[in-house]
Motif scaffolding. Structure first.
Motif, PDB file in Angstrom:
ATOM      1  N   LYS A 287      -1.089  -6.583   8.312  1.00  0.00           N
ATOM      2  CA  LYS A 287      -2.053  -5.732   7.608  1.00  0.00           C
ATOM      3  C   LYS A 287      -2.828  -6.547   6.586  1.00  0.00           C
ATOM      4  O   LYS A 287      -4.055  -6.456   6.493  1.00  0.00           O
ATOM      5  CB  LYS A 287      -1.299  -4.591   6.925  1.00  0.00           C
TER       6      LYS A 287
ATOM      7  N   LYS B 143       3.406  -5.637   7.243  1.00  0.00           N
ATOM      8  CA  LYS B 143       2.685  -5.922   5.997  1.00  0.00           C
ATOM      9  C   LYS B 143       1.884  -7.215   6.096  1.00  0.00           C
ATOM     10  O   LYS B 143       0.747  -7.293   5.623  1.00  0.00           O
ATOM     11  CB  LYS B 143       3.668  -5.994   4.824  1.00  0.00           C
TER      12      LYS B 143
ATOM     13  N   TYR C 286       2.185   4.379   1.628  1.00  0.00           N
ATOM     14  CA  TYR C 286       2.351   4.956   2.957  1.00  0.00           C
ATOM     15  C   TYR C 286       3.397   6.062   2.915  1.00  0.00           C
ATOM     16  O   TYR C 286       4.285   6.074   2.057  1.00  0.00           O
ATOM     17  CB  TYR C 286       2.815   3.886   3.955  1.00  0.00           C
ATOM     18  N   ASN C 287       3.268   6.991   3.838  1.00  0.00           N
ATOM     19  CA  ASN C 287       4.337   7.935   4.145  1.00  0.00           C
ATOM     20  C   ASN C 287       5.009   7.471   5.428  1.00  0.00           C
ATOM     21  O   ASN C 287       4.391   6.799   6.253  1.00  0.00           O
ATOM     22  CB  ASN C 287       3.799   9.343   4.361  1.00  0.00           C
TER      23      ASN C 287
ATOM     24  N   ILE D  15       4.162   5.438  10.551  1.00  0.00           N
ATOM     25  CA  ILE D  15       3.797   5.003   9.209  1.00  0.00           C
ATOM     26  C   ILE D  15       2.366   5.497   8.986  1.00  0.00           C
ATOM     27  O   ILE D  15       1.453   5.127   9.723  1.00  0.00           O
ATOM     28  CB  ILE D  15       3.876   3.474   9.046  1.00  0.00           C
TER      29      ILE D  15
ATOM     30  N   ASP E 228       0.836  -1.184   0.000  1.00  0.00           N
ATOM     31  CA  ASP E 228       0.000   0.000   0.000  1.00  0.00           C
ATOM     32  C   ASP E 228       0.878   1.243   0.000  1.00  0.00           C
ATOM     33  O   ASP E 228       2.083   1.180   0.194  1.00  0.00           O
ATOM     34  CB  ASP E 228      -0.898  -0.003   1.240  1.00  0.00           C
TER      35      ASP E 228
ATOM     36  N   SER F  14      -0.980   6.532   6.418  1.00  0.00           N
ATOM     37  CA  SER F  14      -1.690   6.370   5.141  1.00  0.00           C
ATOM     38  C   SER F  14      -2.641   7.545   4.955  1.00  0.00           C
ATOM     39  O   SER F  14      -2.909   8.309   5.884  1.00  0.00           O
ATOM     40  CB  SER F  14      -2.458   5.047   5.118  1.00  0.00           C
TER      41      SER F  14
ATOM     42  N   GLU G 148      -0.935   4.287  10.861  1.00  0.00           N
ATOM     43  CA  GLU G 148      -1.063   2.826  10.836  1.00  0.00           C
ATOM     44  C   GLU G 148      -0.246   2.179  11.946  1.00  0.00           C
ATOM     45  O   GLU G 148      -0.645   1.169  12.523  1.00  0.00           O
ATOM     46  CB  GLU G 148      -0.601   2.288   9.475  1.00  0.00           C
TER      47      GLU G 148
ATOM     48  N   SER H 243       8.438   1.555   1.606  1.00  0.00           N
ATOM     49  CA  SER H 243       8.197   0.106   1.692  1.00  0.00           C
ATOM     50  C   SER H 243       9.429  -0.612   2.248  1.00  0.00           C
ATOM     51  O   SER H 243       9.313  -1.516   3.083  1.00  0.00           O
ATOM     52  CB  SER H 243       7.836  -0.454   0.314  1.00  0.00           C
TER      53      SER H 243
ATOM     54  N   ASN I  72       8.036  10.298   1.333  1.00  0.00           N
ATOM     55  CA  ASN I  72       6.818   9.882   0.640  1.00  0.00           C
ATOM     56  C   ASN I  72       7.073   9.025  -0.598  1.00  0.00           C
ATOM     57  O   ASN I  72       6.132   8.670  -1.305  1.00  0.00           O
ATOM     58  CB  ASN I  72       5.959  11.100   0.263  1.00  0.00           C
TER      59      ASN I  72
END
Length: 587
Positions: A309, A306, A155-156, A226, A153, A228, A185, A295, A289
């Motif tokens: 999630k 991950k 994410y920043n 983290i 996904d 979103s 998150e 990732s 970003n």
């Protein structure tokens, strides 16, 4: 042994190039779990595969395979990578790739492709001309690499710097991020690994004080977020009338029956970096970003994120009514663990009347309600925080409906039926109604508590890292931390209860040997949990009575016993206030 045999039948093993080539001769769809020998196949999706195999019942056109990348030349691009990878082969051609154990995405892909295969076999459609995807990494202009059906996904990652953490700015920053509609998150205070600091801050690597900056970031506590975008990425800016191409002539009035509807102008929400800039938080918080970089940082810092999630791992609150707590608690705890739940926290408690009314609200219109509330608020219940895949819904399904009558009719295997009580015709178990409700209820029944912890000077750097790792594994949040030389002035603030003792001079001598690490640790029942974790004061006694304690492992003698902790909540509050007061010059 039986379960292992079923697992082999579910997924064929491919561990050589010849078996790989043979596998490509399969008719229909083959789902391939690519793994490396050191970490093994992905266990998280085996339940899904078994479900698909049973429900679709297509043994001729649906195959599941585990393929060891280390021994197959074709899979060489996947070696030395820890993230699960699933390939989809249709009649020998690799047509799709999913990175990460994303069960919903894998489920959709399998069902879609099997539906196609069924229609092809029935003559209802021609076989699509699939393009075989390359297995090596492909560079993309925007993201750095193409991720076919990727489960990663967007994410920043934000790093709240050590100075800001000590100044308590992290609380303000997190509140602002949530208020703007972003979703945090995961968040954790940690000492960052050097490789992460250098890669995250590569844009300032040529500055003269960069090495000093790296040292600070790898020795002091940062807060990593983290983040979103959340569900609604657009916000309404304003209402305005539509613009016309020509200017209206002076004196010409709009006809009274003509009205223009206002136009809603929308703008995309600022990026996290733009929002931090606008809130004047950029001095305290740095943002990355880039999708690929974030990732990779997640893989390093939060290796389970991950998977959890994609599996939709949730925490829920569970409550056992007094009759269960008194008579059958142990049996129920066994059921909970056998159902795959992890028990994060548990406690016995007598509910207040208000708490009892909240838990039993679904029965408030029944004639037995007042007696039920009296029973619940006079006897001990058992409360737990439970975690597993789809934890909220799974627990609700496991316990069954609200009454015994409903449970017998629709869920005869539920806990409601198995542990039915004769006192009240109701379910003797409670579970949170949603993830949001679970979060509030867990915070209510397991309120976080902070304690003061100290690592003494004689503990080596490597041992300090081991202690910090143990703290994290024990479920503590490392809320605040600083390394400092405990001069007599500051030692008195930590050890104020023993400053008049004969042996206090010896304590000061030990503390003068180097720097100590002062920490605030937070979790439910933190004071007692930390004292249990550190063990008896004398390391020799600790090695006999509590061999897994920190003093047993790292203590040398009764003075150099590695760690220290506040003895009660009041003492902890005083020391924390003394050592981490705002404006403290040592900060």
């Amino acid at each position: 042994m039986a379960s292992k045999k079923r697992e082999v039948q579910l997924q064929s093993v491919v561990n050589s190039q010849s078996l790989w080539d043979e596998m490509l001769l399969n008719k229909g769809l083959t789902v391939i779990d690519v793994y490396q020998a050191w970490c093994g196949p992905c266990k998280a999706v085996q339940t899904l595969f078994r479900k698909l195999k049973n429900e679709l019942n297509e043994d001729e056109i649906l195959h599941f395979v585990v393929a060891e990348a280390d021994n197959i030349v074709t899979l060489q691009p996947f070696r030395d990578k820890c993230e699960p990878v699933f390939l989809f082969s249709v009649n020998g051609k690799i047509i799709a790739k999913i990175q990460g154990a994303n069960a919903p995405l894998i489920n959709r892909k399998v069902i879609t492709l099997i539906d196609e295969e069924r229609k092809i076999v029935a003559g209802e459609m021609a076989r699509p001309q699939y393009v075989e995807i390359p297995l090596e990494d492909v560079i993309d202009d925007e993201y750095g690499e193409v991720q076919y059906e990727s489960a990663v996904d967007v994410y920043n990652m934000a790093i709240i710097k050590p100075d800001a953490v000590l100044m308590r700015k992290s609380v303000e920053i997190k509140e602002k991020i949530i208020k703007e509609g972003f979703v945090i998150e995961i968040q954790e205070n940690m000492i960052l690994p050097e490789e992460v600091v250098r890669k995250f801050y590569t844009h300032i690597a040529d500055q003269p004080d960069f090495e000093e900056f790296v040292f600070s970031m790898t020795n002091d506590l940062s807060c990593v977020l983290i983040v979103s975008q959340g569900e609604d990425s657009e916000v309404i800016q304003e209402e305005t009338l539509p613009q016309t191409d020509t200017e209206e002539e002076p004196g010409v009035l709009e006809e009274p029956h003509v009205r223009f509807a206002p136009v809603m102008i929308k703008k995309k929400r600022d990026s996290l970096q733009e929002y931090m800039d606008r809130q004047h938080m950029s001095d305290y918080c740095d943002v990355e970003n880039d999708v690929v970089k974030v990732s990779k940082f997640i893989d390093i810092l939060f290796p389970d994120f991950k998977t959890m999630k994609s599996m939709n791992v949730q925490t829920t609150l569970a409550l056992l009514h007094p009759d269960i707590c008194e008579e059958e608690k142990d049996e129920v705890l066994n059921v909970i663990q056998n159902e795959g739940f992890t028990i994060l926290m548990q406690r016995q408690i007598v509910l207040s009347e208000e708490e009892a009314r909240t838990v039993c609200k679904v029965h408030e219109n029944e004639e037995y309600f007042d007696n039920l509330i009296g029973h619940m608020s006079s006897n001990s219940s058992y409360v737990l925080a439970l975690r597993r895949e789809n934890g909220v819904e799974y627990w609700k399904a496991l316990i069954g409906p609200k009454t015994i009558e409903e449970a017998y009719a629709s869920h005869p295997q539920s806990l409601c039926v198995q542990f039915a009580s004769e006192k009240f015709p109701i379910n003797q178990f409670y579970g949170s109604s949603s993830k949001a409700a679970a979060e509030k209820e867990i915070a209510h029944f397991f309120p976080p508590q902070s304690t003061l912890a100290l690592i003494k000077p004689h503990v080596t750097h490597e041992e300090r890292m081991e202690i910090l790792k143990s703290i994290k594994e024990a479920g503590f949040e490392l809320t605040l931390m600083k390394e400092m030389h405990l001069t007599p002035e500051y030692a008195n603030k930590v050890y104020f209860k023993i400053t008049g003792k004969d042996f206090y001079k010896s304590v000061l001598e030990v503390l003068s040997l180097g720097t100590s690490v002062i920490m605030v640790l937070t979790k439910w029942n933190a004071v007692a949990e930390w004292r249990r974790m550190v063990g008896p004061v004398d390391p020799e006694e600790a090695r006999l009575l509590s061999p897994d304690s920190l003093r047993a492992k790292y203590g040398l003698d009764i003075l150099r016993n590695a760690v220290h902790g506040a003895s009660n909540l009041s003492e902890a509050s005083v020391i924390i206030s003394n050592m981490f007061a705002e404006g403290n010059p040592e900060d």
